[in-house]
Design a protein around this motif. Structure first.
Motif, short mmCIF file in Angstrom:
data_model
loop_
_atom_site.label_atom_id
_atom_site.label_comp_id
_atom_site.label_asym_id
_atom_site.label_seq_id
_atom_site.Cartn_x
_atom_site.Cartn_y
_atom_site.Cartn_z
N ILE A 268 -5.88 42.53 0.49
CA ILE A 268 -6.07 41.41 -0.42
C ILE A 268 -7.43 40.80 -0.11
CG2 ILE A 268 -5.15 39.20 -1.23
CD1 ILE A 268 -2.41 40.12 -0.23
N ASN A 270 -11.17 38.41 -1.43
CA ASN A 270 -11.64 37.14 -2.00
C ASN A 270 -12.35 37.19 -3.35
OD1 ASN A 270 -12.12 34.34 -2.05
ND2 ASN A 270 -14.05 34.57 -1.02
N VAL A 313 -6.59 44.56 -3.78
CA VAL A 313 -6.20 43.60 -4.82
C VAL A 313 -7.00 42.32 -4.62
CG1 VAL A 313 -4.31 42.27 -5.81
CG2 VAL A 313 -3.89 44.59 -4.97
N GLU A 314 -7.68 41.87 -5.67
CA GLU A 314 -8.45 40.64 -5.60
C GLU A 314 -7.54 39.45 -5.91
OE1 GLU A 314 -11.92 40.74 -7.97
OE2 GLU A 314 -12.67 42.64 -7.15
N ASN A 315 -7.39 38.57 -4.96
CA ASN A 315 -6.60 37.34 -5.13
C ASN A 315 -7.20 36.30 -4.18
OD1 ASN A 315 -4.66 35.27 -5.20
ND2 ASN A 315 -3.00 36.74 -5.58
N LEU A 318 -4.92 33.55 -2.35
CA LEU A 318 -4.00 34.15 -1.40
C LEU A 318 -4.76 34.73 -0.19
CD1 LEU A 318 -1.15 34.95 -0.64
CD2 LEU A 318 -1.43 37.05 -2.00
N ALA A 339 4.13 35.14 -3.22
CA ALA A 339 2.84 35.63 -3.71
C ALA A 339 2.57 37.05 -3.20
CB ALA A 339 1.72 34.68 -3.27
N GLU A 342 4.73 39.66 -4.98
CA GLU A 342 4.21 40.04 -6.30
C GLU A 342 3.10 41.07 -6.16
OE1 GLU A 342 2.95 36.44 -8.07
OE2 GLU A 342 4.99 35.72 -8.51
N VAL A 343 2.22 40.89 -5.14
CA VAL A 343 1.12 41.84 -4.93
C VAL A 343 1.66 43.20 -4.51
CG1 VAL A 343 -0.89 42.39 -3.49
CG2 VAL A 343 -0.56 40.07 -4.36
N TYR A 346 3.29 44.93 -7.36
CA TYR A 346 2.27 45.50 -8.24
C TYR A 346 1.74 46.82 -7.67
CZ TYR A 346 -2.45 46.19 -10.09
OH TYR A 346 -3.59 46.74 -10.61
#
Length: 361
Positions: A268, A270, A313-315, A318, A339, A342-343, A346
């Protein structure tokens, strides 16, 4: 001295700091026999290469003196010039051999240890002028070893000279009437034989003495358990040492962390400043943080993820929150379960789609 620890208590190998401190004080392992070996080697080189030149120069000077002996008068100014000329010629002839021997003496020391600049050996010490300390040194183990070495070398060199000169005993009688050139060549030949034979023997002596001196010096540098503990406490109290230890621990921790990235399930980001690698498998109670970092560390984590085909994954919210609240190899906090779920959901759906596409193609 009474304050010095007994040798039987020195059971620990010396630390790097102890060896460096000894070197700074000028306390280094040195074999005088190895220096003698180098000097003999230099002497052999001088005899083999310089003897003809030296003989020719001195012979020419003597011929000139003999030819012009009637021109020098005692008490005249020319007589001083005569001696100056002789002294200059002798000095010129001796200068090159002296420089060669000085170079070999320097090489003998550099081979044994790095250059040392210390005034500690020059400091006055009572033990050097104390009669009791002098008597102890006179009858010490080192004194007996040096006496034995000196006696052995004298006996060996005398025996070598006998072996070299005895076959030439008939030839020596004729040297009285020989011309100077023949005389110098004969002396050169015999001198080289004696030096090379002596050099062969001294090679063995120097090798054994070098190992003995190194072992003796190393044994002298050994430490007691108390000295090891005191040195460790002293080093731990040094801010520079502490900072260096922290840097080493941080670097090792970063290396271990990077080794965990290939085992992650998702990274994950930024997307550019933060990166958190998480691992989740069926049966785990919560995802675990495998690696995290900012800027350059985050970039390295993303590079490893791309190299090992780990989803990125860009979040930003989080990624920042996980970086601030979770530690390496620990489960994520409860407040981030939804959160992260969900990632991961996905990512799992994406893997199923990729697997279905690969099978259908």
């Amino acid at each position: 001295m009474a304050d010095e620890p007994d040798k039987s208590e020195k059971t620990e190998d010396p630390s790097e700091k102890k060896l460096q401190d000894a070197h700074k004080r000028g306390d280094v392992a040195k074999s005088q026999e190895l220096t003698t070996w180098f000097m003999l080697l230099g002497t052999a080189l001088i005899f083999s290469l310089m003897a003809p030149f030296t003989a020719g120069t001195l012979t020419g000077m003597l011929k000139n003196v003999m030819a012009n002996a009637d021109q020098y008068e005692i008490g005249e100014a020319g007589f001083a010039g005569f001696w100056n000329e002789i002294a200059g010629t002798v000095l010129l002839v001796a200068l090159v051999p002296l420089l060669i021997l000085a170079g070999f003496a320097l090489a003998a020391n550099l081979v044994q240890h790095a250059p040392v600049w210390s005034l500690d050996p020059l400091k006055p010490k009572w033990s050097k002028v104390s009669p009791l300390s002098g008597a102890k040194r006179l009858f010490s183990k080192d004194a007996l070893v040096n006496f034995a070495k000196g006696l052995a070398k004298l006996s060996i060199v005398s025996f070598i000279m006998f072996l070299v000169m005895w076959p030439e005993r008939d030839r020596l009688d004729t040297l009285v009437t020989a011309d100077p050139a023949t005389l110098m060549l004969t002396f050169q030949e015999m001198g080289i034989k004696i030096i090379l034979a002596t050099l062969a023997v001294v090679t063995v002596v120097a090798g054994l003495d070098f190992m003995y001196q190194r072992n003796k010096w190393f044994e002298k540098q050994k430490m007691t358990m108390k000295e090891v503990r005191d040195e460790y406490k002293q080093m731990e109290g040094d801010p520079k040492v502490k900072a260096k230890l922290r840097q080493i621990r941080a670097e090792r921790g970063r290396q271990r962390m990077m080794q965990n990235v290939p085992d992650a399930s998702v990274v994950i980001t930024n997307p550019t400043h933060y990166a958190v690698a998480l691992k989740y498998e069926a049966g785990m109670s919560a995802p675990i943080c495998m690696a995290k970092g900012v800027d350059q560390v985050a970039l390295k984590i993303r590079e490893l993820a791309t190299e090992h085909d780990i989803p990125i994954v860009e979040n930003p919210p989080l990624a920042r929150a996980l970086h601030a609240t979770v530690e390496i190899e620990e489960a994520i906090p409860v407040q981030h379960f939804k959160a992260v779920a969900e990632v991961i959901g996905y990512v799992m759906r994406l893997r199923r789609v990729r697997s279905w596409s690969a099978k259908s193609s």
